[in-house]
Design a protein around this motif. Sequence first.
Motif, PDB file in Angstrom:
ATOM      1  N   ALA A 296       0.840  -1.197   0.000  1.00  5.37           N
ATOM      2  CA  ALA A 296       0.000   0.000   0.000  1.00  5.37           C
ATOM      3  C   ALA A 296       0.872   1.243   0.000  1.00  5.37           C
ATOM      4  N   VAL A 297       0.451   2.246  -0.763  1.00  6.93           N
ATOM      5  CA  VAL A 297       1.179   3.514  -0.805  1.00  6.93           C
ATOM      6  C   VAL A 297       0.458   4.536   0.068  1.00  6.93           C
ATOM      7  N   ALA A 298       1.215   5.465   0.617  1.00  4.38           N
ATOM      8  CA  ALA A 298       0.635   6.492   1.477  1.00  4.38           C
ATOM      9  C   ALA A 298      -0.088   7.541   0.625  1.00  4.38           C
ATOM     10  N   THR A 299      -1.272   7.941   1.065  1.00  4.74           N
ATOM     11  CA  THR A 299      -2.082   8.926   0.349  1.00  4.74           C
ATOM     12  C   THR A 299      -2.646   9.940   1.346  1.00  4.74           C
ATOM     13  N   PRO A 300      -3.293  10.998   0.871  1.00  3.90           N
ATOM     14  CA  PRO A 300      -3.944  11.933   1.794  1.00  3.90           C
ATOM     15  C   PRO A 300      -5.143  11.326   2.518  1.00  3.90           C
ATOM     16  N   SER A 301      -5.628  10.181   2.048  1.00  2.00           N
ATOM     17  CA  SER A 301      -6.771   9.500   2.668  1.00  2.00           C
ATOM     18  C   SER A 301      -6.301   8.180   3.281  1.00  2.00           C
ATOM     19  N   PRO A 302      -5.568   8.236   4.405  1.00  4.24           N
ATOM     20  CA  PRO A 302      -4.833   7.069   4.907  1.00  4.24           C
ATOM     21  C   PRO A 302      -5.708   5.905   5.360  1.00  4.24           C
ATOM     22  N   ALA A 303      -6.942   6.163   5.782  1.00  2.95           N
ATOM     23  CA  ALA A 303      -7.792   5.053   6.230  1.00  2.95           C
ATOM     24  C   ALA A 303      -8.152   4.125   5.086  1.00  2.95           C
ATOM     25  N   MET A 304      -7.898   4.569   3.851  1.00  5.82           N
ATOM     26  CA  MET A 304      -8.188   3.752   2.672  1.00  5.82           C
ATOM     27  C   MET A 304      -6.918   3.205   2.030  1.00  5.82           C
ATOM     28  N   ASP A 305      -5.797   3.307   2.714  1.00  2.63           N
ATOM     29  CA  ASP A 305      -4.531   2.799   2.169  1.00  2.63           C
ATOM     30  C   ASP A 305      -4.434   1.307   2.438  1.00  2.63           C
ATOM     31  N   ILE A 306      -5.222   0.566   1.693  1.00  4.50           N
ATOM     32  CA  ILE A 306      -5.375  -0.880   1.885  1.00  4.50           C
ATOM     33  C   ILE A 306      -5.258  -1.554   0.526  1.00  4.50           C
ATOM     34  N   SER A 307      -4.502  -2.630   0.457  1.00  3.08           N
ATOM     35  CA  SER A 307      -4.353  -3.318  -0.828  1.00  3.08           C
ATOM     36  C   SER A 307      -5.097  -4.654  -0.870  1.00  3.08           C
ATOM     37  N   VAL A 308      -5.587  -5.128   0.271  1.00  7.10           N
ATOM     38  CA  VAL A 308      -6.318  -6.399   0.295  1.00  7.10           C
ATOM     39  C   VAL A 308      -7.663  -6.165   0.980  1.00  7.10           C
ATOM     40  N   PRO A 309      -8.718  -5.839   0.237  1.00  2.27           N
ATOM     41  CA  PRO A 309     -10.029  -5.554   0.839  1.00  2.27           C
ATOM     42  C   PRO A 309     -10.716  -6.829   1.318  1.00  2.27           C
ATOM     43  N   SER A 310     -10.758  -7.029   2.623  1.00  8.23           N
ATOM     44  CA  SER A 310     -11.236  -8.295   3.182  1.00  8.23           C
ATOM     45  C   SER A 310     -12.648  -8.648   2.763  1.00  8.23           C
ATOM     46  N   ASN A 311     -13.540  -7.661   2.712  1.00  4.97           N
ATOM     47  CA  ASN A 311     -14.945  -7.975   2.481  1.00  4.97           C
ATOM     48  C   ASN A 311     -15.264  -8.351   1.044  1.00  4.97           C
ATOM     49  N   PHE A 312     -14.289  -8.229   0.162  1.00  7.64           N
ATOM     50  CA  PHE A 312     -14.536  -8.716  -1.197  1.00  7.64           C
ATOM     51  C   PHE A 312     -14.858 -10.208  -1.175  1.00  7.64           C
ATOM     52  N   GLU A 313     -14.335 -10.921  -0.183  1.00 10.54           N
ATOM     53  CA  GLU A 313     -14.602 -12.366  -0.100  1.00 10.54           C
ATOM     54  C   GLU A 313     -16.096 -12.649   0.010  1.00 10.54           C
ATOM     55  N   ARG A 314     -16.804 -11.823   0.754  1.00  7.78           N
ATOM     56  CA  ARG A 314     -18.255 -12.029   0.892  1.00  7.78           C
ATOM     57  C   ARG A 314     -18.982 -11.792  -0.435  1.00  7.78           C
ATOM     58  N   ILE A 315     -18.564 -10.771  -1.162  1.00  5.44           N
ATOM     59  CA  ILE A 315     -19.172 -10.505  -2.472  1.00  5.44           C
ATOM     60  C   ILE A 315     -18.857 -11.645  -3.436  1.00  5.44           C
ATOM     61  N   ALA A 316     -17.603 -12.092  -3.451  1.00  9.67           N
ATOM     62  CA  ALA A 316     -17.212 -13.195  -4.331  1.00  9.67           C
ATOM     63  C   ALA A 316     -18.032 -14.446  -4.027  1.00  9.67           C
ATOM     64  N   PHE A 317     -18.254 -14.709  -2.742  1.00  9.13           N
ATOM     65  CA  PHE A 317     -19.055 -15.857  -2.337  1.00  9.13           C
ATOM     66  C   PHE A 317     -20.472 -15.753  -2.893  1.00  9.13           C
ATOM     67  N   GLU A 318     -21.072 -14.582  -2.791  1.00  7.71           N
ATOM     68  CA  GLU A 318     -22.447 -14.405  -3.262  1.00  7.71           C
ATOM     69  C   GLU A 318     -22.546 -14.535  -4.772  1.00  7.71           C
ATOM     70  N   VAL A 319     -21.677 -13.831  -5.517  1.00 11.21           N
ATOM     71  CA  VAL A 319     -21.819 -13.846  -6.977  1.00 11.21           C
ATOM     72  C   VAL A 319     -21.416 -15.190  -7.580  1.00 11.21           C
ATOM     73  N   SER A 320     -20.645 -15.988  -6.834  1.00 10.65           N
ATOM     74  CA  SER A 320     -20.271 -17.319  -7.333  1.00 10.65           C
ATOM     75  C   SER A 320     -21.389 -18.336  -7.167  1.00 10.65           C
ATOM     76  N   GLY A 321     -22.530 -17.903  -6.620  1.00  5.69           N
ATOM     77  CA  GLY A 321     -23.593 -18.852  -6.309  1.00  5.69           C
ATOM     78  C   GLY A 321     -23.340 -19.562  -5.005  1.00  5.69           C
ATOM     79  N   ARG A 322     -22.605 -18.893  -4.113  1.00  8.00           N
ATOM     80  CA  ARG A 322     -22.260 -19.439  -2.800  1.00  8.00           C
ATOM     81  C   ARG A 322     -21.459 -20.736  -2.923  1.00  8.00           C
ATOM     82  N   ASP A 323     -20.511 -20.726  -3.826  1.00  9.79           N
ATOM     83  CA  ASP A 323     -19.647 -21.889  -4.057  1.00  9.79           C
ATOM     84  C   ASP A 323     -18.444 -21.799  -3.109  1.00  9.79           C
ATOM     85  N   ALA A 324     -18.597 -22.389  -1.921  1.00  5.79           N
ATOM     86  CA  ALA A 324     -17.557 -22.285  -0.893  1.00  5.79           C
ATOM     87  C   ALA A 324     -16.255 -22.939  -1.327  1.00  5.79           C
ATOM     88  N   SER A 325     -16.341 -24.045  -2.063  1.00  2.45           N
ATOM     89  CA  SER A 325     -15.110 -24.724  -2.488  1.00  2.45           C
ATOM     90  C   SER A 325     -14.332 -23.845  -3.464  1.00  2.45           C
TER      91      SER A 325
END
Length: 460
Positions: A296-325
């Motif tokens: 992650a690079v430093a920006t004027p908006s430091p609370a968003m200086d994240i390169s791995v968004p954890s909650n994308f996993e929940r979206i991926a789970f839903e759009v995959s048809g809840r395919d846990a495997s």
Amino acid sequence: MKFISTRGEASAVGFVDACLAGLAPDGGLYVPEEWPSIAPATTEESYVDVATRVIAAFADGELSLEVIRGICARAYERFSHQSVAPLVQTGPNAFMMELHHGPTLAFKDVAMQMIAQLFDHVLAERGERMSVTCATSGDTGGAAAAAFSGAGHVDLFILHPFERISPVQRLFMTTTGAPNVHNLALTDDFDACQAIVKALFADRDYVRQTSLSGVNSINWARIAAQSVYYATAQAALGSDRPLRFVVPSGNMGDALAGYVAARCGMLSGFEGVCAVNENDTLNVLFEQGRMRREQAVATPSPAMDISVPSNFERIAFEVSGRDASLIRQVYNQFAQTGDVDLPSQIKGPLRCSGLSSQSISNDTTMTEMATVLGETGWLICPHTAVGTAVARSLPPSESTTVVLSTAHAAKFPETVEQATGRDAPFPDRVKALAGRTEVFEKMAADPGAVREYILTHQRT
């Protein structure tokens, strides 16, 4: 109602246990086994009324309605605006939702105050104590410190990246004076802090030994609580009015909450634009279908200086048809390589999820703060500026645009002054903060050292 893991190898649990656990034992994130149907909010309801209904729908009888209402009432009694998340008009068919009226002037207060009340109630009933940990890129730590300060059944351990958050953000988490609140300043970035928290949870013996829980946006209670203000925005602007939410995004929990509000029937439709800074991982995910780990690079908006968004996993789970495997396969590969092309079962449906992303440069962020000041006379924080800049660049739409204003400008006075030439003073209700003594421990981003610190500083 039961909650299941996105990775499919953990037993289903109830709402309370999902919230107390934070992360599922298999490393996945908890989601409802089925989406509840929740009636849209109305203008006759207070914020506490709507929050009570939403939490009750997810708790599904585990907690009485009276208990939930008490938790929500206590959570929001310290907010400076009775609407909790009021809307202000910024232009034709455009609004800003102010989420900075809580004790630490940031949107994280909305969920964290409720979580602290929930934890303390449940743990008191069970006669138990927990050690709660969170990694923070700025605002989560302060919100957690304010919410759990003095809690009778919780020891809080905050991990923040040393000198990568604003001094004001740090004040909110280091000046409580509460013996149950511990602050660790790690000499690395937020992603390193978050990786250590995940490593702690991966050691199930350690989790049991320390009764460890987490309150980052991986915690389902955070998502449930944040979905409420999407519902109240829909009610305030008209139940049939199409809305386009622009959400300053880092870990993606706030945008996910809008998706959840729509899935449960509280919105007339859903269009959520994740506004990101120069750390554009979400852009790459949405536009290229590629998940990659970068520094992650430093920006004027430091609370968003994240390169791995954890909650994308929940979206991926839903759009995959809840395919846990499939989710397990993707995240196992990502853990090994840090670079994964999303399979077509995720990449294709992702484009129809209602979510998208757009990034803004550092220069544009700074210019936008000055532009908004000139247009409205308001000072906005740099994270909100990322949102308003993205909103400004979107094509015309029949939908009403609502930008989520995630923090008060006073949390980033140096950046605001640089961009606008104006001071961003503390509101009267938090002025005393500046005179308090800070307490935090600086250490290397060493998982072993953090493990030992928690073991030796938790109360029994």
